[in-house]
Design an enzyme around this catalytic site. Structure first.
Site, PDB file in Angstrom:
ATOM      1  N   GLU A   1       0.788  -1.350   0.074  1.00 36.40           N
ATOM      2  CA  GLU A   1       0.133  -0.029  -0.169  1.00 36.40           C
ATOM      3  C   GLU A   1       0.857   1.396   0.253  1.00 36.40           C
ATOM      4  O   GLU A   1       0.402   2.136  -0.567  1.00 36.40           O
ATOM      5  CB  GLU A   1      -0.883   0.136   1.181  1.00 36.40           C
ATOM      6  CG  GLU A   1      -2.070  -0.932   1.008  1.00 36.40           C
ATOM      7  CD  GLU A   1      -1.390  -2.305   1.745  1.00 36.40           C
ATOM      8  OE1 GLU A   1      -0.283  -2.643   1.888  1.00 36.40           O
ATOM      9  OE2 GLU A   1      -2.420  -3.252   1.380  1.00 36.40           O
TER      10      GLU A   1
ATOM     11  N   HIS B   1     -10.698  -4.723   9.842  1.00 36.27           N
ATOM     12  CA  HIS B   1     -11.511  -4.558   8.619  1.00 36.27           C
ATOM     13  C   HIS B   1     -12.713  -3.818   8.278  1.00 36.27           C
ATOM     14  O   HIS B   1     -13.556  -4.061   7.625  1.00 36.27           O
ATOM     15  CB  HIS B   1     -12.033  -6.151   8.224  1.00 36.27           C
ATOM     16  CG  HIS B   1     -10.625  -6.958   7.512  1.00 36.27           C
ATOM     17  ND1 HIS B   1      -9.352  -7.011   8.352  1.00 36.27           N
ATOM     18  CD2 HIS B   1     -10.526  -7.504   6.349  1.00 36.27           C
ATOM     19  CE1 HIS B   1      -8.647  -7.768   7.748  1.00 36.27           C
ATOM     20  NE2 HIS B   1      -9.153  -7.907   6.465  1.00 36.27           N
TER      21      HIS B   1
HETATM   22  C1  LIG Z   1      -2.338  -4.218   4.851  1.00 40.18           C
HETATM   23  C2  LIG Z   1      -3.287  -5.392   4.217  1.00 40.18           C
HETATM   24  N1  LIG Z   1      -3.504  -5.327   2.873  1.00 40.18           N
HETATM   25  C3  LIG Z   1      -4.137  -6.005   2.271  1.00 40.18           C
HETATM   26  C4  LIG Z   1      -4.870  -7.125   3.043  1.00 40.18           C
HETATM   27  C5  LIG Z   1      -5.607  -8.174   2.207  1.00 40.18           C
HETATM   28  N2  LIG Z   1      -5.254  -9.329   2.372  1.00 40.18           N
HETATM   29  C6  LIG Z   1      -5.521 -10.265   3.108  1.00 40.18           C
HETATM   30  S1  LIG Z   1      -4.717 -11.781   3.014  1.00 40.18           S
HETATM   31  C7  LIG Z   1      -3.914 -11.211   1.692  1.00 40.18           C
HETATM   32  C8  LIG Z   1      -2.906 -12.153   1.254  1.00 40.18           C
HETATM   33  C9  LIG Z   1      -1.987 -12.427   2.034  1.00 40.18           C
HETATM   34  O1  LIG Z   1      -1.049 -13.414   1.044  1.00 40.18           O
HETATM   35  P1  LIG Z   1       0.028 -14.036   2.026  1.00 40.18           P
HETATM   36  O2  LIG Z   1       0.713 -13.262   2.950  1.00 40.18           O
HETATM   37  O3  LIG Z   1       0.806 -14.979   1.117  1.00 40.18           O
HETATM   38  O4  LIG Z   1      -0.670 -15.158   3.111  1.00 40.18           O
HETATM   39  P2  LIG Z   1      -1.583 -16.411   2.711  1.00 40.18           P
HETATM   40  O5  LIG Z   1      -3.112 -15.791   2.612  1.00 40.18           O
HETATM   41  O6  LIG Z   1      -1.269 -16.842   1.378  1.00 40.18           O
HETATM   42  O7  LIG Z   1      -1.512 -17.238   3.708  1.00 40.18           O
HETATM   43  C10 LIG Z   1      -4.230  -9.990   1.490  1.00 40.18           C
HETATM   44  C11 LIG Z   1      -3.657  -9.159   0.323  1.00 40.18           C
HETATM   45  C12 LIG Z   1      -4.693  -7.139   4.287  1.00 40.18           C
HETATM   46  N3  LIG Z   1      -5.467  -8.073   4.972  1.00 40.18           N
HETATM   47  N4  LIG Z   1      -3.716  -6.399   4.879  1.00 40.18           N
END
Ligand SMILES: Cc1ncc(C[n+]2csc(CCOP(=O)(O)OP(=O)(O)O)c2C)c(N)n1
Ligand SMILES: [Mg+2]
Lengths: 334, 324
Positions: free
Chosen positions: B60, B129
């Site tokens: 972000e 959220h």
């Molecule tokens: C700061 C922030 N940006 C975006 C999100 C939305 N979001 C939730 S989970 C996620 C993906 C995270 O991927 P990863 O770190 O690889 O974990 P995984 O879900 O694969 O276990 C995103 C982008 C968030 N929760 N927090």
């Protein structure tokens, strides 16, 4: 990066059985949660780690009870592997007063301070610097505790990750950075988010130890964690463990998200053949554990999960009168 | 004129802006994903290509900073944050940078960027959220903050925001996405800083923001049946906000209820109340009432969510209170 063919070595049966039990509990709990989401009995967003269970189990097996773990949105496994109470987790997922966060958190906010789980929260990468802080606190207080940051490959997109690695390396803090690289961040593959598949190289850049592991091989994860814990405890500082794995379910909820990526169906087939639990079961059989004993362990896990669901269902809802409690902590004696 | 939902109206504004102006592009985490954007950005990548519809890494801070840099150097970016909570990781580029640069460099540099933040609460998602932090940003000089509540305004305010030439926070609410209404096909602007009178009345003024404007519409039905003649103002822009319209309405009714589904302390409702008291104190016949969220983070359990969120019934109760 191509994932190396797994060559799983075994440990004494007792240890292997404990891994097996630990992984199976997580799997069964999440499968059950998936069903409850589907039937809408559970409404809070649930991110399932099915397929990735070897990482929390292998890492936490190398930890002391006082060590701390920090997680994110996909943390049922971290919480359970570190000793968080299953009933309290299930009740939290149901939003009940008996939940580990008293119904204020849901699946994305798990907590068990007595077990070293000070909080898992869904802002991506948010707890990485907090784990660094736990390492700093342990160092300043001389407690010998180790802090583990669990996070995904997506979290390495954030500045938090890079800044935290640098801080921890600079001050030689007792921290394990455990990247559960499941190759996706929601709908985007690793390739859509970075030029090179080289997360582990961040360790080299910051002058700290870094290893890539087969994250579906619980023994490999456990042994790497032991070494990293040893480094942390002997003042050699942090380690980055990039654990290659794959989540079988979609980003959130029980569906498989077949529409994302380039060839998710093929990937899924491939990774299902590398099921961490099946691999562990095979080793146990090879080690002479009877099929009857394995079936018994499996039945126990199922019964434990069902008991947790019953507990959650029977638990009361939070009381509305508590809505404004705990916005601030009570002043504690110092 | 077509009937569109709020989400479709947002999409239409994007599509028309992208078609009209090659400087417009979209960047943010989740722009291609309905889990994040609903239908509000649906298939824009197919229509305009992934060069201009950039589904970014989870970065972000860098994405927002990059959009600001692109804005300074001639582009008209729209940054997408699928939840306002995530946008806090970009607090520096928004608050320290975008907001300051015009003033700081005496107008020689400007930052024509739109930063879209979605409020996506409820659904047992919890504290990180669900936050509605428009007041935090409205506090900052140099930022404009808009919060449409109808499909018509969702489209017109996005267009005005992109053309404004300043950093504008465009805040939409997922609870409004299915609301439908008449939306002109043309590219049109709803001026930033102008509120809308949704209903004229003489007994009491209700000023509402975003989702609460929709709730206030329901409240008005109940109140009308009870013989209370409400003047309903949809604020639409919270920075700058339409003082003149609010003052003239309160000048007429003498009573004011402000409905803003965000924390009460230090919020937009406090700002409006303070201004009304300071400017037209003698017009007031009763204390001002605020309908806001309690000063607590959002809980998850649906039971606690129901106790936490405010809606039409709370507006009805507050209107009746200021009429006693
Ligand atoms: C700061 C922030 N940006 C975006 C999100 C939305 N979001 C939730 S989970 C996620 C993906 C995270 O991927 P990863 O770190 O690889 O974990 P995984 O879900 O694969 O276990 C995103 C982008 C968030 N929760 N927090
Ligand atoms: Mg991932």
């Amino acid at each position: 990066m191509t994932v190396q063919k797994t060559r799983v070595v075994s440990l004494p049966n007792e240890q292997m059985l404990s891994f097996f039990r630990g992984m199976l509990r997580i799997r069964r709990a999440e499968e059950r949660i998936g069903e409850l989401v589907q039937s809408r009995e559970v409404r809070t967003p649930c991110h399932l780690s099915i397929g990735q269970e070897a990482i929390p189990v292998g890492i936490c097996a190398a930890l002391k009870p006082a060590d701390t773990v920090w997680g994110g949105h996909r943390s049922h496994g971290h919480y359970l592997a570190k000793g968080g109470d299953l009933n309290a987790m299930m009740a939290e997922v149901f939003g009940k007063a008996t939940g580990c966060a008293r119904g204020r958190g849901g699946s994305m906010h798990l907590v068990a301070p007595a077990q070293g789980v000070f909080g898992t929260v869904p802002l991506v990468a948010a707890t990485i610097p907090l784990a660094v802080g736990a390492g700093l606190s342990a160092k300043l207080q001389g407690t010998g505790q180790v802090a583990v940051a669990f996070f995904g490959d997506g979290a390495t997109d954030e500045g938090h990750f890079h800044e935290s690695l640098n801080l921890a390396a600079l001050y030689r803090l007792p921290v394990l950075f455990v990247c559960e690289n499941n190759l996706y961040s929601t709908h985007l593959t690793l390739k859509e988010r970075r030029v090179k598949d080289n997360i582990v190289e961040s360790a080299t850049l910051h002058g700290m130890a870094g290893v890539v592991l087969d994250g579906n091989d619980v023994v490999a994860v456990y042994q790497a964690a032991q070494q990293a814990v040893h480094r942390a405890e002997t003042g050699e500082g942090p380690t980055l463990l990039e654990c290659r794995t794959y989540r079988w379910r979609g980003h959130v909820g029980p569906a498989a998200d077949l529409e994302v990526g380039e060839d998710r169906r093929r990937e899924l087939d491939e990774w299902r053949r590398r099921d961490p639990i099946e691999q562990c079961r095979d080793l146990l059989s090879a080690g002479g554990l009877s099929a009857a004993r394995l079936a018994e362990v499996s039945a126990e896990a199922t019964e434990e999960i069902e008991a947790a669901v019953r507990f959650a269902r029977q638990s009361p809802d939070p009381d509305e009168s508590q809505l404004l409690h705990h916005v601030y902590a009570a002043r504690s004696g110092c | 004129m077509a009937r569109l939902t709020y989400a479709q109206a947002i999409r239409e504004a994007h599509a028309q802006l992208l078609a009209e102006d090659p400087r417009v592009f979209l960047i943010g985490q989740g722009v291609r994903n309905p889990w994040y954007a609903g239908t509000s950005l649906q298939d824009l990548d197919k229509e305009f290509g992934r060069e201009r519809i950039i589904d970014s890494p989870v970065s972000e801070n860098a994405s927002t900073g990059a959009a600001i840099g692109a804005a300074i150097t001639g582009m008209r970016p729209i940054v997408f944050h699928p939840r306002m909570d995530f946008m806090l990781l970009a607090a520096d580029p928004i608050i320290n940078q975008a907001a300051n640069w015009s003033y700081l460099f005496a107008g020689q540099v400007s930052v024509p960027v739109v930063i879209r933040a979605v409020i996506n609460r409820g659904g047992e998602q919890g504290a990180q959220h669900s936050q509605a932090m428009h007041a935090l940003f409205a506090h900052v000089p140099g930022l404009k903050v808009v919060m449409p509540s109808t499909p018509h305004d969702a489209k017109g305010l996005l267009i005005a925001a992109v053309r404004d030439g300043n950093p504008v926070l465009y805040i939409d609410d997922r609870w409004l996405y299915e609301l439908d209404g008449e939306v002109p096909e043309a590219l049109y602007e709803v001026p930033i800083g102008s509120a809308a009178v949704r209903r004229s009345g003489k007994d009491v003024t209700v000023v509402a923001t975003s989702y609460m404007a929709a709730e206030a519409t329901k409240a008005v039905e109940t109140l009308t049946q009870r013989g209370i003649d409400v003047e309903l103002i949809d604020l639409r822009s919270v920075k700058p906000w339409d003082r003149n319209l609010v003052y003239s309405s309160v000048g007429k009714t003498g009573r004011l209820v402000i409905a803003d589904a965000a924390w009460m302390s230090g919020g937009i409702a406090a700002e409006i109340a303070a201004s009304v008291v300071g400017e037209i104190f003698h017009a007031l016949k009763a204390p001002i009432a605020r309908v806001c969220l309690p000063d607590a983070p959002a809980p998850t359990s649906v039971v606690l969510e129901q106790a936490y969120y405010v809606g039409a019934e709370d507006i009805v109760a507050s209107v009746e209170k200021v009429l006693v």
